[in-house]
Design an enzyme around this catalytic site. Structure first.
Site, mmCIF file in Angstrom:
data_model
loop_
_atom_site.group_PDB
_atom_site.id
_atom_site.type_symbol
_atom_site.label_atom_id
_atom_site.label_comp_id
_atom_site.label_asym_id
_atom_site.label_seq_id
_atom_site.Cartn_x
_atom_site.Cartn_y
_atom_site.Cartn_z
ATOM 1 N N ASN A 84 -3.580 -10.415 -0.652
ATOM 2 C CA ASN A 84 -3.112 -11.773 -0.960
ATOM 3 C C ASN A 84 -4.236 -12.794 -0.903
ATOM 4 O OD1 ASN A 84 -0.413 -11.313 -1.365
ATOM 5 N ND2 ASN A 84 0.094 -11.463 0.805
ATOM 6 N N ASN B 36 4.768 -20.458 1.288
ATOM 7 C CA ASN B 36 4.483 -19.770 2.556
ATOM 8 C C ASN B 36 4.351 -20.693 3.760
ATOM 9 O OD1 ASN B 36 4.296 -17.857 0.501
ATOM 10 N ND2 ASN B 36 2.922 -16.574 1.663
ATOM 11 N N LYS C 62 -0.763 -17.585 -8.579
ATOM 12 C CA LYS C 62 -0.028 -17.025 -7.441
ATOM 13 C C LYS C 62 -0.371 -17.786 -6.161
ATOM 14 C CE LYS C 62 1.561 -13.151 -4.980
ATOM 15 N NZ LYS C 62 1.066 -12.044 -4.209
ATOM 16 N N ASN D 240 2.123 -19.579 -3.504
ATOM 17 C CA ASN D 240 2.072 -19.224 -2.078
ATOM 18 C C ASN D 240 1.697 -20.430 -1.205
ATOM 19 O OD1 ASN D 240 0.803 -15.984 -2.875
ATOM 20 N ND2 ASN D 240 2.826 -16.473 -2.130
ATOM 21 N N GLY E 30 0.828 -1.206 0.000
ATOM 22 C CA GLY E 30 0.000 0.000 0.000
ATOM 23 C C GLY E 30 0.860 1.251 0.000
HETATM 24 O O1 PAF Z 1 4.129 -14.209 0.187
HETATM 25 C C1 PAF Z 1 5.297 -14.074 -0.193
HETATM 26 O O2 PAF Z 1 6.240 -13.907 0.570
HETATM 27 C C2 PAF Z 1 5.580 -14.063 -1.686
HETATM 28 O O3 PAF Z 1 4.372 -14.055 -2.364
HETATM 29 C C3 PAF Z 1 6.459 -15.225 -2.164
HETATM 30 C C4 PAF Z 1 6.297 -15.387 -3.637
HETATM 31 C C5 PAF Z 1 6.107 -16.514 -1.467
HETATM 32 C C6 PAF Z 1 7.894 -14.894 -2.013
HETATM 33 O O4 PAF Z 1 8.321 -14.659 -0.729
#
Ligand code: PAF
Length: 268
Positions: free
Chosen positions: A73, A160, A152, A156, A13
Site C-alpha cells: 500500500n 483510512n 488509490k 486511502n 499475499g
Molecule cells: O485500505 C483499505 O481499507 C482500502 O484500500 C479502502 C479502499 C480504503 C477500503 O477499505
C-alpha cells in the site's frame, strides 16, 4: 515456468498464493515462516506492509536480474527500492478484497490489478503480466503506473485516517457531517495530485472517494483494522507521503498534516 516468490503472508499475499496454486503455478511465500526452497523463484511479488518493504527485500537479497513487483500500500518504498536495488522494478495495486484468519484466506471481493514498469530492464514484462493476470485478473498495464497508485493513495488518504481516527466503518463517511471535512481534504490534496499528472478535479476525486466508501460501506478500513489489532498503521506511506510531496512542491496540506500527526500519535 519458474516459481513465483511472494514476500509477505498477509491477506493479499496469501490470496495471490492460493490463486496461483489453483492455476498450477508453483509458489513460495516468505512470510512469518523461514524461507525454504526459494532460490529458484524467477519473480518476487512484494506484499508486505509498506514499512516492512525495505527490510524484507534486504533480507531476501534477490539476485539483481530478478524482477520485483511491489504491491504494498501507499507510496515511498518504491523510491527506496529503486535507489537500493538494481533489480527491474514493477509496481502494482489491486482492488481485490481479501480477509485472512490465520493461514486461511478468503476473497471478499473480485477486483482488478493495475500495474506497470517503474525502473530497470523490461525483459520480464510478459512474465509479470502472466503472474498478475493469473492471480488478480484482469491485470491492466499502465504506461505511467504512478497515476493509478496516486489515485488509490488519494482515496486511502481520506478513507483510512478518518475511519481509524473515529473508529467507524467506511460507509459512515457518507454521512452529511463528514462532507465538509472530506471537501477540505480533497481540495488540499488536488493540486498535489495534479502536479503528479493525475487529471482529476475536486469533484471527480470526491465522487471517486465516496463511491469507494459506498461500495465498501460495511468494511473496516485496513488502517482501522491495524489500529484495532494494535499494529503499526501505514499512515506514513499514505498521508505522510502526500504531505512530503506537498512540502516539496511548496503546497500547504494542513488537514492532512493534522491527520498524519493524529494517527501517528496513536501508532505503536
Ligand atoms: O485500505 C483499505 O481499507 C482500502 O484500500 C479502502 C479502499 C480504503 C477500503 O477499505
Amino acid at each position: 515456468m519458474g516459481k513465483v516468490g511472494i514476500i509477505g503472508g498477509g491477506a493479499i499475499g496469501q490470496l495471490i498464493a492460493k490463486r496461483l496454486q489453483a492455476a498450477d503455478q508453483e509458489v513460495c511465500i516468505k512470510g512469518r515462516e523461514p524461507l525454504t526452497n526459494s532460490t529458484d523463484a524467477d519473480i518476487w511479488l512484494i506484499c508486505t506492509k509498506s514499512y516492512q518493504v525495505l527490510d524484507a527485500v534486504r533480507a531476501l537479497a534477490p539476485s539483481p536480474s530478478l524482477p520485483l513487483v511491489l504491491l504494498s500500500n501507499g507510496l515511498g518504498s518504491h523510491e527506496q527500492l529503486a535507489q537500493q536495488f538494481a533489480n527491474p522494478l514493477y509496481l502494482g495495486t489491486t482492488t481485490y478484497g481479501a480477509k485472512r484468519d490465520g493461514n486461511v484466506v478468503a476473497m471478499t471481493g473480485r477486483g482488478q490489478c493495475w500495474y506497470g514498469h517503474y525502473k530497470g530492464g523490461k525483459a520480464q514484462l510478459g512474465r509479470v503480466h502472466q503472474v498478475l493476470n493469473l492471480a488478480l485478473p484482469p491485470a491492466l498495464f499502465f504506461d505511467n503506473v504512478l497515476l493509478p497508485l496516486w489515485r488509490k493513495l488519494a482515496i486511502n488518504a481520506v478513507i483510512n485516517p478518518l475511519t481509524a481516527r473515529d473508529n467507524v466503518n467506511n460507509g459512515a463517511l457518507l454521512a452529511s457531517h463528514y462532507q465538509q471535512e472530506i471537501a477540505r481534504l480533497v481540495s488540499e490534496m488536488q493540486p498535489v495530485l495534479a502536479a503528479q499528472g493525475l487529471a482529476m478535479n475536486v469533484e471527480q476525486l470526491t465522487t471517486a472517494i465516496l463511491a469507494v466508501a459506498e461500495a465498501t460501506a460495511p468494511n473496516t478500513s485496513s488502517m482501522l483494522a491495524d489500529k484495532k489489532a494494535g499494529r503499526r498503521t501505514e499512515i506514513d506511506a499514505i498521508t505522510g507521503y502526500l504531505c512530503q510531496q506537498a512540502a516539496a512542491l511548496g503546497l500547504a496540506v494542513p488537514s492532512h498534516q493534522a491527520l498524519w500527526q493524529h494517527i501517528k500519535g496513536s501508532d505503536r
